[in-house]
Every structure is written in structure tokens, then in C-alpha cells.
Scaffold this motif. Structure first.
Motif, PDB file in Angstrom:
ATOM      1  N   CYS A  77      -4.736  11.441 -29.034  1.00 12.96           N
ATOM      2  CA  CYS A  77      -5.250  10.478 -28.052  1.00 12.96           C
ATOM      3  C   CYS A  77      -4.590   9.113 -28.212  1.00 12.96           C
ATOM      4  O   CYS A  77      -4.420   8.387 -27.229  1.00 12.96           O
ATOM      5  CB  CYS A  77      -6.764  10.335 -28.204  1.00 12.96           C
ATOM      6  SG  CYS A  77      -7.703  11.783 -27.722  1.00 12.96           S
ATOM      7  N   THR A  78      -4.210   8.758 -29.434  1.00 12.11           N
ATOM      8  CA  THR A  78      -3.603   7.448 -29.693  1.00 12.11           C
ATOM      9  C   THR A  78      -2.118   7.428 -29.364  1.00 12.11           C
ATOM     10  O   THR A  78      -1.616   6.495 -28.728  1.00 12.11           O
ATOM     11  CB  THR A  78      -3.805   7.052 -31.163  1.00 12.11           C
ATOM     12  OG1 THR A  78      -5.204   7.103 -31.471  1.00 12.11           O
ATOM     13  CG2 THR A  78      -3.279   5.656 -31.424  1.00 12.11           C
ATOM     14  N   LEU A  79      -1.407   8.474 -29.784  1.00  7.44           N
ATOM     15  CA  LEU A  79       0.044   8.493 -29.600  1.00  7.44           C
ATOM     16  C   LEU A  79       0.449   8.640 -28.140  1.00  7.44           C
ATOM     17  O   LEU A  79       1.510   8.142 -27.742  1.00  7.44           O
ATOM     18  CB  LEU A  79       0.659   9.632 -30.416  1.00  7.44           C
ATOM     19  CG  LEU A  79       0.770   9.419 -31.931  1.00  7.44           C
ATOM     20  CD1 LEU A  79       1.280  10.677 -32.604  1.00  7.44           C
ATOM     21  CD2 LEU A  79       1.699   8.249 -32.234  1.00  7.44           C
ATOM     22  N   ALA A  80      -0.371   9.303 -27.342  1.00 13.10           N
ATOM     23  CA  ALA A  80      -0.012   9.492 -25.928  1.00 13.10           C
ATOM     24  C   ALA A  80       0.142   8.156 -25.192  1.00 13.10           C
ATOM     25  O   ALA A  80       1.191   7.895 -24.586  1.00 13.10           O
ATOM     26  CB  ALA A  80      -1.044  10.386 -25.248  1.00 13.10           C
ATOM     27  N   GLN A 132       3.742   6.216 -24.080  1.00 15.46           N
ATOM     28  CA  GLN A 132       3.977   5.805 -22.697  1.00 15.46           C
ATOM     29  C   GLN A 132       4.338   4.324 -22.630  1.00 15.46           C
ATOM     30  O   GLN A 132       5.231   3.923 -21.875  1.00 15.46           O
ATOM     31  CB  GLN A 132       2.729   6.089 -21.863  1.00 15.46           C
ATOM     32  CG  GLN A 132       2.918   5.897 -20.364  1.00 15.46           C
ATOM     33  CD  GLN A 132       3.940   6.847 -19.789  1.00 15.46           C
ATOM     34  OE1 GLN A 132       3.874   8.044 -20.010  1.00 15.46           O
ATOM     35  NE2 GLN A 132       4.903   6.312 -19.032  1.00 15.46           N
ATOM     36  N   LEU A 133       3.666   3.499 -23.434  1.00 17.48           N
ATOM     37  CA  LEU A 133       3.969   2.072 -23.475  1.00 17.48           C
ATOM     38  C   LEU A 133       5.376   1.824 -24.015  1.00 17.48           C
ATOM     39  O   LEU A 133       6.140   1.022 -23.461  1.00 17.48           O
ATOM     40  CB  LEU A 133       2.924   1.348 -24.332  1.00 17.48           C
ATOM     41  CG  LEU A 133       3.125  -0.157 -24.535  1.00 17.48           C
ATOM     42  CD1 LEU A 133       3.047  -0.887 -23.197  1.00 17.48           C
ATOM     43  CD2 LEU A 133       2.091  -0.710 -25.508  1.00 17.48           C
ATOM     44  N   LEU A 134       5.733   2.518 -25.090  1.00 16.40           N
ATOM     45  CA  LEU A 134       7.081   2.370 -25.643  1.00 16.40           C
ATOM     46  C   LEU A 134       8.140   2.834 -24.660  1.00 16.40           C
ATOM     47  O   LEU A 134       9.204   2.213 -24.529  1.00 16.40           O
ATOM     48  CB  LEU A 134       7.195   3.171 -26.948  1.00 16.40           C
ATOM     49  CG  LEU A 134       6.371   2.667 -28.144  1.00 16.40           C
ATOM     50  CD1 LEU A 134       6.489   3.642 -29.299  1.00 16.40           C
ATOM     51  CD2 LEU A 134       6.836   1.278 -28.565  1.00 16.40           C
ATOM     52  N   PHE A 135       7.858   3.916 -23.973  1.00 14.45           N
ATOM     53  CA  PHE A 135       8.820   4.449 -23.005  1.00 14.45           C
ATOM     54  C   PHE A 135       9.059   3.463 -21.860  1.00 14.45           C
ATOM     55  O   PHE A 135      10.197   3.235 -21.444  1.00 14.45           O
ATOM     56  CB  PHE A 135       8.307   5.784 -22.467  1.00 14.45           C
ATOM     57  CG  PHE A 135       9.126   6.347 -21.343  1.00 14.45           C
ATOM     58  CD1 PHE A 135      10.374   6.898 -21.586  1.00 14.45           C
ATOM     59  CD2 PHE A 135       8.657   6.316 -20.046  1.00 14.45           C
ATOM     60  CE1 PHE A 135      11.129   7.413 -20.553  1.00 14.45           C
ATOM     61  CE2 PHE A 135       9.405   6.825 -19.005  1.00 14.45           C
ATOM     62  CZ  PHE A 135      10.643   7.380 -19.261  1.00 14.45           C
ATOM     63  N   ALA A 152      -0.054  16.250 -34.046  1.00 12.34           N
ATOM     64  CA  ALA A 152      -0.030  15.538 -32.772  1.00 12.34           C
ATOM     65  C   ALA A 152       1.368  15.111 -32.350  1.00 12.34           C
ATOM     66  O   ALA A 152       1.653  15.010 -31.147  1.00 12.34           O
ATOM     67  CB  ALA A 152      -0.945  14.307 -32.844  1.00 12.34           C
ATOM     68  N   PHE A 153       2.245  14.845 -33.308  1.00  9.79           N
ATOM     69  CA  PHE A 153       3.548  14.274 -32.969  1.00  9.79           C
ATOM     70  C   PHE A 153       4.390  15.194 -32.082  1.00  9.79           C
ATOM     71  O   PHE A 153       4.969  14.737 -31.090  1.00  9.79           O
ATOM     72  CB  PHE A 153       4.316  13.922 -34.246  1.00  9.79           C
ATOM     73  CG  PHE A 153       5.482  13.018 -34.015  1.00  9.79           C
ATOM     74  CD1 PHE A 153       5.303  11.660 -33.802  1.00  9.79           C
ATOM     75  CD2 PHE A 153       6.770  13.519 -33.992  1.00  9.79           C
ATOM     76  CE1 PHE A 153       6.367  10.817 -33.574  1.00  9.79           C
ATOM     77  CE2 PHE A 153       7.854  12.692 -33.772  1.00  9.79           C
ATOM     78  CZ  PHE A 153       7.660  11.339 -33.562  1.00  9.79           C
TER      79      PHE A 153
END
Length: 494
Positions: A159-162, A166-169, A35-36
Motif C-alpha cells: 500500500c505504501t510503495l504503490a 507513482q510519485l517518483l515516476f 511487495a517490491f
């Protein structure tokens, strides 16, 4: 149909116990590995503007990362064979963390290629192969279900990392996000710490101790050659053994004799053909929806639908594959899954509206999850757990080529015809052909295995009969009994 191959590990896998924490660790490690690279695409637009590079140049970051992850398979397999899964996964987690932290200070796109692409990709390779290998050491009867649960980490983490990315960005920008992601990837070390090496059980040890004793008794009663003639007679005049060749030296690190394994070659050829059409349909799903006039958010939601169905399909497929009806025929199940993917892609251009694409995403998610859940389980079913580490390393480095070329070839078809449907037709035809090839060749392989098994059993029976007839002293005993009986009869007549 022959049963699945034994583990050849010298012990009976527990099929539970600490194996379930191991599955959880593999779930984490496989989730990050697959996923990464896809989740990093969220940062590409800002990185592209920051370094003033084209989209194709920034896209190479994920491509190099995926290519290195697949190409690093043999290196990871060699290390697993020598040191075990735990230290390799922990090393991979450290490499990924260092790569992302170093990339957060990058001043050129080349530095991202090296840090994220090469170093990070090699770290993911060190996460992937050991996670797949360790499951075969803890599971045998429940192995398809365990593999299905572990492979479910990919859609869950995607599904989790997306949204997390976006929040971190939005909060820290791409540099701060990369630094935080480096710390997040240290969780791979936690996953590796769960991969506790498994030892030989007491029952298995007793069986191994008893077996040589029984064999020794048979050998003492039969006329057999010494196991090492030169050791028994050093003056026999025979030439000393020749030094090991190049292939034998390589075999100490990775088992290249697998290229003589019939089932492995069938699996490899079918998978190489399959991967040319495996990733392109999912890469171009959202652009295809936009091409049909669907808005961006609805187009992106198609990927979410696919990921949710995929998330359910992987463990579900593992449970179905573990049933007594499917397990002995699991190669056929995998062939059907590949062909089912092809049929879905061939029918995709018939979807003219958004509802049709939603239906396609559901069926494609199910088909995609089925293939991913069975991808490595079928390989382990063919070669056994003992040779699986070498097998997966050889497979991934060869699959690196179609994984890289598949999406660009699909894009070239879109550019040539100005429409996405021809790309889906070609991908569907390729995967359908791969599924048919696997089904026919697996049928042929199963028939040959049955024939070889019958010949082996007949040969063993003949050898046992021969050993019984050649036991020294049996004829002497019979003659002595006859001579003893004759005088006794003569005395009675007298």
C-alpha cells in the motif's frame, strides 16, 4: 494433541525484549521482499515503450525476480546456517540497492532481466529467509503473534510503495525512480542490523552444566558400553569409520533429511497444490472487474480494499493462533484457512455487480491474510526452529514452480473460455482440495505422533526399571544385610 515442538536451540527464547525490534526488522525485510516485485509494475508501461518490447517480455522482469527469490531459498538457508541472519540480510540489502542502481543505467531489456530479476531477486531471497528464521530464535510462546506481525509488512509496504512509486515516476521517470529505489532498499541493511544474535542465557547454561553430571552418576552406577568403542580400545580390530556419503556432506549445509520428516512432506505436498491457485485470483481481480463493465479506478480500488483487510487480518490471525485453544491445533487452523480461500473463489463468480465484488475482496483479503500469517508458522511448528532455516529453503525452491505456473495457467483458462469465472472455479477447487488434504493428513499425523509419544514414554519407563534392577552392588548389599540379621537373631535366642 502434542504440544508445539521445542526449539532445540540450547536456550529458552525470551519471547520479548529485543525480540520486538527484531520483529520490526523482519516486518521491513519481509515487506520489501514480497511487495517490491509487485510495486515495480507501475513502471512497466513506460519501460515497454522505451525498449519497444511486448507486454509479455516486460512482465518477465517481475517473474524472474519472484522466481529467483524463491529459488534462492536454499542458498540463503545455507548462508544463514553458517553465518547467521544479520550478515545475510545486510548483504541482501546491498545486492538489491546495487541491482536497482545498475538497472537505472540499463540500455536493453536483457540488462533489466539480469540486474532487477536475477541480482535483485537473489537479494530479496537473502532478505526473506533470515527474517523468518530469526523470529524462531527469539520467540516460542508468542511466536504465532510475532510471525503475524512480521508478515503484515507485505500488505503495508504494498500500500505504501504503490503511491510512492507513482510519485517518483511522475517526478523523475523510471530511470531516476530506479536510482532512488536503490537507496530506499538500503533500509534492508538497517533491518538486518536489528537482527542481533541471541546467546545462551545463564539459566539454560546452568541446566546444561548440571545435566551431564547427573547422567554421569547414573552411568557410573550402571553397566553401560563406552560411548566410543574405538576410543576406549583402539586395538579392537574394528574397521575405521567410512567417509561420509554425499547426502551427509550436503546435510552439513542444508538439512535434506527433512524429506524423511512426515509432517514436512504433508506440508510440502499441500502447499505445492495450494500455490497453483493462490496468486491467480488476486492477479486477475482488477481485469475481472473491468470485464464486468466496472471503471478502472473502481476496479483498482478493489485491490486496495483487499490489501487493507489483509493488513488487519495477518496480525489478528497471529493473535488468534497464539491462544491456548488454537496453538496446539494450529495445523488444523491452517487447513481451514486454505479451504476458506477456496470457498471464496468458488463463490466469486456469483458476484454480478460492484457491491458483490467488494464483498468478495473483503472476504478474500481476510482469507489471504490468514494463510500468509500461518504459512511459515505452521512449518516452524512442524520442524522446530533449529531446522526451520533448511526447511524454508527447501520449501521455497520447490514452490517456485507453482508460483510461476499458476497465473499463466489461469490466463490460459481465460483465453480458452473467454470468461474469468472458470479460472476462479478451478482455483477455488484446487485450494479447497489442498485444504481438505492438509486437514486429513494432519489428523493422521497427529494421531501417529500421539501413538509414538506413548510408546516412547513406555520405553523410557521400561529402561528406567531395567537400570534400577541392574545397579551393581544392590544384590550384594541385600545379602549382607540378611547375613548380618541372622547372627543377631541367633545370639538373641541363645
Amino acid at each position: 494433541m502434542p504440544p508445539p515442538p521445542t526449539t532445540n536451540l540450547g536456550y529458552i527464547p525470551p519471547d520479548g525484549g529485543w525480540g520486538w525490534p527484531v520483529v520490526f526488522g523482519a516486518f521491513m525485510s519481509i515487506g520489501f521482499s514480497y511487495a517490491f516485485p509487485k510495486a515495480l509494475t507501475i513502471y512497466f508501461k513506460e519501460i515497454q515503450e522505451f525498449f519497444s518490447v511486448s507486454y509479455s517480455e516486460i512482465a518477465w522482469v517481475s517473474s524472474i525476480m519472484l522466481a529467483t527469490m524463491y529459488a534462492g531459498g536454499p542458498v540463503s538457508s545455507i548462508l544463514v546456517n553458517k553465518y547467521g541472519s544479520r550478515p545475510v540480510v545486510i548483504s541482501g540489502g546491498v545486492m538489491c540497492a546495487v541491482a536497482m542502481v545498475a538497472a537505472s543505467f540499463g540500455t536493453s531489456i536483457i540488462q533489466l532481466y539480469i540486474c532487477v530479476g536475477i541480482i535483485g531477486g537473489m537479494g530479496l531471497a537473502f532478505n526473506l529467509q533470515p527474517s523468518l528464521t530469526i523470529i524462531g530464535k527469539y520467540f516460542l510462546k508468542k511466536r504465532p503473534m510475532a510471525n503475524g506481525l512480521a508478515m503484515a509488512g507485505s500488505p503495508v509496504f504494498l500500500c505504501t510503495l504503490a503511491p510512492v512509486n507513482q510519485l517518483l515516476f511522475d517526478t523523475f521517470g523510471w530511470r531516476g525512480s530506479f536510482f532512488i529505489l536503490g537507496g530506499l532498499l538500503l533500509n534492508c541493511c538497517v533491518a538486518g542490523a536489528l537482527f542481533r544474535p541471541i546467546g545462551i542465557t545463564s539459566k539454560s547454561a546452568q541446566k546444561q552444566d548440571k545435566k551431564p553430571i547427573g547422567e554421569e552418576k547414573v552411568n557410573n552406577g550402571a553397566s553401560s558400553e563406552p560411548s566410543s568403542p574405538q576410543a576406549a580400545n583402539p586395538f579392537s580390530g574394528r574397521e575405521p569409520a567410512k567417509p561420509a556419503g554425499c547426502c551427509q556432506k550436503v546435510n552439513k549445509f542444508i538439512d535434506i533429511s527433512l524429506f524423511k520428516h512426515r509432517g514436512f512432506l504433508i506440508y510440502l505436498i499441500g502447499n505445492v497444490l495450494m500455490f497453483f491457485g493462490f496468486f491467480a485470483p488476486i492477479v486477475f481481480l482488477a481485469p475481472y472487474a473491468k470485464h464486468l463493465g466496472i471503471d478502472e479506478y473502481s476496479a483498482a480500488f478493489l485491490l486496495s480494499i483487499l490489501a487493507i483487510v489483509d493488513m488487519i487480518a495477518r496480525p489478528g490471525t497471529g493473535m488468534v493462533a497464539n491462544t491456548r485453544w488454537i496453538r496446539p491445533k494450529i495445523q488444523y487452523f491452517f487447513s481451514f484457512s486454505v479451504a476458506y480461500n477456496g470457498v471464496c473463489h468458488l463463490l466469486c463468480p456469483l458476484a454480478s455487480g460492484y457491491l458483490g465484488l467488494v464483498m468478495y475482496a473483503v472476504f478474500f483479503g481476510l482469507a489471504f491474510g490468514m494463510v500468509c500469517a500461518l504459512l511459515f508458522e505452521t512449518l516452524m511448528d512442524l520442524v522446530g526452529a533449529q531446522r526451520f532455516s533448511s526447511a524454508v529453503g527447501l520449501v521455497t525452491i520447490i514452490e517456485c514452480c507453482p508460483v510461476l505456473l499458476g497465473p499463466p495457467i489461469g490466463g490460459a483458462l481465460v483465453d480458452a473460455f473467454g470468461d474469468y469465472k472458470y479460472m476462479y472455479y478451478v482455483c477455488g477447487a484446487v485450494m479447497l482440495l489442498a485444504g481438505i488434504f492438509l486437514f486429513i493428513m494432519n489428523y493422521y499425523n497427529y494421531r501417529l505422533l500421539e501413538k509414538e509419544e506413548k510408546e516412547r514414554e513406555k520405553k523410557e519407563e521400561d529402561e528406567e526399571e531395567k537400570v534400577e534392577l541392574e545397579i551393581p552392588g544392590s544384590e550384594v548389599c541385600c545379602e549382607s544385610e540378611e547375613t548380618n540379621e541372622k547372627p543377631t537373631t541367633a545370639e538373641q535366642e541363645a
